[in-house]
Scaffold this motif. Structure first.
Motif, short mmCIF file in Angstrom:
data_model
loop_
_atom_site.label_atom_id
_atom_site.label_comp_id
_atom_site.label_asym_id
_atom_site.label_seq_id
_atom_site.Cartn_x
_atom_site.Cartn_y
_atom_site.Cartn_z
N LEU A 50 -15.70 64.99 39.39
CA LEU A 50 -16.57 63.94 40.01
C LEU A 50 -15.89 62.78 39.10
CD1 LEU A 50 -20.11 65.12 39.52
CD2 LEU A 50 -18.96 64.77 41.83
N HIS A 57 -18.54 60.01 42.78
CA HIS A 57 -19.37 61.08 43.60
C HIS A 57 -18.53 61.92 44.65
CE1 HIS A 57 -19.23 57.48 46.48
NE2 HIS A 57 -19.39 58.55 47.29
N TYR A 100 -24.66 63.89 47.98
CA TYR A 100 -23.48 63.82 47.15
C TYR A 100 -24.02 64.07 45.93
CZ TYR A 100 -20.89 60.97 50.53
OH TYR A 100 -20.07 60.59 51.56
N SER A 101 -23.31 64.37 44.71
CA SER A 101 -23.61 64.67 43.34
C SER A 101 -22.61 63.17 42.75
CB SER A 101 -22.74 65.91 43.01
OG SER A 101 -23.56 66.85 43.34
N GLU A 102 -23.26 62.82 42.17
CA GLU A 102 -22.67 61.58 41.48
C GLU A 102 -22.66 61.60 39.83
OE1 GLU A 102 -23.10 56.54 41.51
OE2 GLU A 102 -23.65 57.78 43.33
#
Length: 150
Positions: A50, A57, A100-102
Motif C-alpha cells: 500500500l 490505496h 479500496y484499502s488505504e
C-alpha cells in the motif's frame, strides 16, 4: 514404468532449492517482525504494498494478488489491520462494487519503524544462505537482479 527425465528432475530440484531459500527467509522475517513490531510477514507485505501506491490505496483484489492471498484471507487480514488502525477501507467512488484499502498514518508509522528490521533481517538471511553451497547460486542470482528505486 516411470523413466526419470533429467531436465524435469533438474527443474524439480531447482524448485525445491528455491522453496528452501524462501522458507528460510520467511521464517527469519516472521520472527524478527513479530518480535520487534508485532507484525507478520504478510501484514508487513500488505502495508509495504500500500505504501508504494499512489494515494496509498489499492483495490482489495489487487491487494490479494500482491500478497498472494485468497480473497477471503485478504478480507480477514484487512479486518485485523483495520481493527488495529493501520488501514481503512473505502468504497470506490466510480464503482460501488469496488473497495479500496488505504494505509493510515498509524500504518505508515509502523511500516517506517518495521522497514529497517525487515531489510536488516533480509540481508542477514541472504548472507547466511549464501554460505550454503546449495543456496549460494540462487542468492547470487537475486543480487544480480536490477534494483528499483523506492
Amino acid at each position: 514404468m516411470y523413466y526419470a527425465d533429467d531436465a524435469m528432475e533438474t527443474r524439480a530440484q531447482g524448485w525445491r532449492t528455491l522453496a528452501s531459500l524462501h522458507a528460510r527467509i520467511e521464517d527469519a522475517l516472521e520472527k524478527a517482525l513479530q518480535r520487534e513490531h508485532g507484525l507478520s510477514v504478510v501484514e508487513y507485505t500488505v502495508l509495504d504494498t500500500l505504501s508504494r501506491q499512489a494515494g496509498l490505496h489499492m483495490r482489495m483484489q489487487q491487494l490479494a494478488r500482491a500478497a498472494a492471498l485468497s480473497h477471503s484471507a485478504t478480507t480477514r487480514l484487512v479486518n485485523r489491520l483495520e481493527t488495529r488502525g493501520l488501514l481503512t477501507r473505502d468504497l470506490c467512488t466510480d464503482d460501488r462494487r469496488g473497495i479500496y484499502s488505504e494505509l493510515t498514518p498509524a500504518g505508515q508509522k509502523l511500516l517506517s519503524a518495521a522497514r529497517p528490521t525487515h531489510d536488516r533481517t533480509l540481508y542477514a538471511a541472504l548472507e547466511e544462505a549464501e554460505s550454503l553451497p546449495e543456496l549460494a547460486p540462487l542468492v547470487r542470482a537475486l543480487h544480480a537482479l536490477p534494483t528499483a528505486e523506492r
